[in-house]
Motif scaffolding. Sequence first.
Motif, PDB file in Angstrom:
ATOM      1  N   VAL A  76       0.830  -1.209   0.000  1.00 48.65           N
ATOM      2  CA  VAL A  76       0.000   0.000   0.000  1.00 48.65           C
ATOM      3  C   VAL A  76       0.865   1.261   0.000  1.00 48.65           C
ATOM      4  O   VAL A  76       0.541   2.249  -0.665  1.00 48.65           O
ATOM      5  CB  VAL A  76      -0.983   0.009   1.190  1.00 48.65           C
ATOM      6  N   SER A  77       1.987   1.227   0.743  1.00 52.37           N
ATOM      7  CA  SER A  77       2.861   2.414   0.763  1.00 52.37           C
ATOM      8  C   SER A  77       3.513   2.631  -0.603  1.00 52.37           C
ATOM      9  O   SER A  77       3.795   3.774  -0.980  1.00 52.37           O
ATOM     10  CB  SER A  77       3.929   2.270   1.848  1.00 52.37           C
ATOM     11  N   LEU A  80       0.513   4.264  -2.769  1.00 51.86           N
ATOM     12  CA  LEU A  80       0.122   5.637  -2.424  1.00 51.86           C
ATOM     13  C   LEU A  80       1.303   6.566  -2.200  1.00 51.86           C
ATOM     14  O   LEU A  80       1.131   7.788  -2.222  1.00 51.86           O
ATOM     15  CB  LEU A  80      -0.735   5.620  -1.149  1.00 51.86           C
ATOM     16  N   SER A  81       2.468   6.016  -1.949  1.00 48.74           N
ATOM     17  CA  SER A  81       3.704   6.675  -1.501  1.00 48.74           C
ATOM     18  C   SER A  81       3.743   6.625   0.030  1.00 48.74           C
ATOM     19  O   SER A  81       2.694   6.619   0.698  1.00 48.74           O
ATOM     20  CB  SER A  81       3.847   8.123  -1.977  1.00 48.74           C
ATOM     21  N   ILE A  84       1.921   9.719   1.900  1.00 46.35           N
ATOM     22  CA  ILE A  84       0.454   9.717   1.904  1.00 46.35           C
ATOM     23  C   ILE A  84      -0.089   8.575   2.767  1.00 46.35           C
ATOM     24  O   ILE A  84      -1.010   8.766   3.571  1.00 46.35           O
ATOM     25  CB  ILE A  84      -0.103   9.607   0.457  1.00 46.35           C
ATOM     26  N   TYR A  85       0.500   7.388   2.612  1.00 47.16           N
ATOM     27  CA  TYR A  85       0.005   6.242   3.382  1.00 47.16           C
ATOM     28  C   TYR A  85       0.193   6.466   4.879  1.00 47.16           C
ATOM     29  O   TYR A  85      -0.718   6.212   5.679  1.00 47.16           O
ATOM     30  CB  TYR A  85       0.723   4.961   2.946  1.00 47.16           C
ATOM     31  N   HIS A 198       4.585   7.673  -5.684  1.00 47.99           N
ATOM     32  CA  HIS A 198       3.462   6.726  -5.722  1.00 47.99           C
ATOM     33  C   HIS A 198       3.528   5.919  -7.021  1.00 47.99           C
ATOM     34  O   HIS A 198       4.168   6.320  -7.999  1.00 47.99           O
ATOM     35  CB  HIS A 198       2.133   7.464  -5.627  1.00 47.99           C
ATOM     36  N   TYR A 200       0.435   4.035  -8.749  1.00 49.07           N
ATOM     37  CA  TYR A 200      -0.949   3.553  -8.728  1.00 49.07           C
ATOM     38  C   TYR A 200      -1.147   2.283  -9.555  1.00 49.07           C
ATOM     39  O   TYR A 200      -2.097   1.532  -9.327  1.00 49.07           O
ATOM     40  CB  TYR A 200      -1.901   4.644  -9.229  1.00 49.07           C
TER      41      TYR A 200
END
Length: 515
Positions: A76-77, A80-81, A84-85, A198, A200
């Motif tokens: 997830v990191s 999203l980066s 942000i995460y 990020h 996506y």
Amino acid sequence: MKNHFTHEISLSPHIAWVIFVAMIFGNFMAILDIQIVASSLNEIQAGMSASRYEVTWVQTVYLIAEIIAIPMSSIVSRILSTRIYYSICAVGFTVSSLLCAIAWNLESLLVFRGIQGFMGGGMIPTSMTALFLLFPEHKRSLPLVLFGMVSTLGPAIGPTIGGWLTNSFSWHWMFLINIIPGIMISAIIFSGPDIDKHNYSLIKSLDWLSLIGMAMFLGGLEYFLDEGARHDWFADTAVRFSFGVCILGAMIFFYRSLTQPKPLLDLSVFKNKNFSLSAIISFVIGMALYGLGYMIPVFLGQVREMNSSQIGHIMMVTGIVMFLFAPLLAWLIPNFDTRKTVLVGMLLAGFGVWLNSHLSIQSDYDFMFWPQIYRGIGLMICLIVVSHLAMSTLPLSKIADASGIYNVTRNIGGAVGLALINSSLDWLTALHINQINQFMTPENWIFIEHLDQLTAQYHSLGQDAQQVALSMIYRDIHYQALTSSFNDLLRMLSIIMFVTAFLTFFMDKSKKMNI
């Protein structure tokens, strides 16, 4: 994944440290909140009108949610980066802390604790991953020591802080104290620069089936261990169902992890001998950290009948020792072979647990003092140095997944430890009560003499005097049986720690940590 560790944006050391300190403090809050409720379970139990068995889920549900979130954080990191995460996790942790404080019943508290654990679980490995993004290799040792200190101090001082807050204000403040720091951390991280980009497109590779399987596996296992003993294991429908869910989830998770080209968890890191053995040690450290953080406050609360503040005062010793020992540890690490350092740390911690396994119903601060010192120093050495042993021989491209897996092993150890303690405590106590009751007969003159003395003490109650005397004796029997049960569990834990210590003999020598 390799690109995830490329310094695409050059940050000054000052900015890097500001970001890392904010992240490490968030990490501290997330780890602290597992054990902050440990010395205040009686107050939460009373406030929520719950049973002793139900209220333990205030800890357990947090651990389960955290365990699920930790391995997720790697993918997830990257989607999203990291910035942000981490910001999302920090905001979610802060909001859920507020909701925990205003929970209206046990069910709502457990839901909000689950959310809090899920968000906190995202912060822990992300801060370790950020360590590798923010600092070049020759400057990572000090941040790694800080990471280890936070991981150790959180569980150690959690019951102390929780006890003080509960005694001085109310148990709600254990959650309210997260709000202002949470807002500050969220603002610092979100307003700071990106430390990676990020991606996506990676969302297409997120293995939802593996995630569901992992949640089924861990959640089912926890319920099975925690509730099985109280419901005669497979005689209970819910326990049988949870066992089935656990097995099915494990099959899905491990099959997907071993066959998918981009698994949720890259289990290939276990091919590295140092990582595998370090993960086992981390698992046992988790059992020790969270198991002791639960057992000692329960003993002090139920047997010694201490309040939260008194419990916190005793538990505070470990936290102080860890804090004061940190400068010495900074000298020890670069001067000794890391394998030998871990061996000594595990033996010290195990010795502390063994000393603790001689509890009596009169055990107090003086008895707990030296066991806590040995245990605190040993566990702190292990947590800091084992993480280095686990990661130092891995390629940089595997660090993100490895940090998630490594951190989850400690939490799984904690969850399994708590479940085994809860499932073993009742039958061990019943066993010891039966053993003691064999001596409660008219033929035992010591028992009869004690009964007569107590009956005379309550003679003002008339015919009820002997019944009150008997109830006092059986209360003491229960306390003695409970104490003996804690001693049994502590001895077993110390033996496990001694055995685990010698795994270091099978490790390859790693690069020295230069502070």
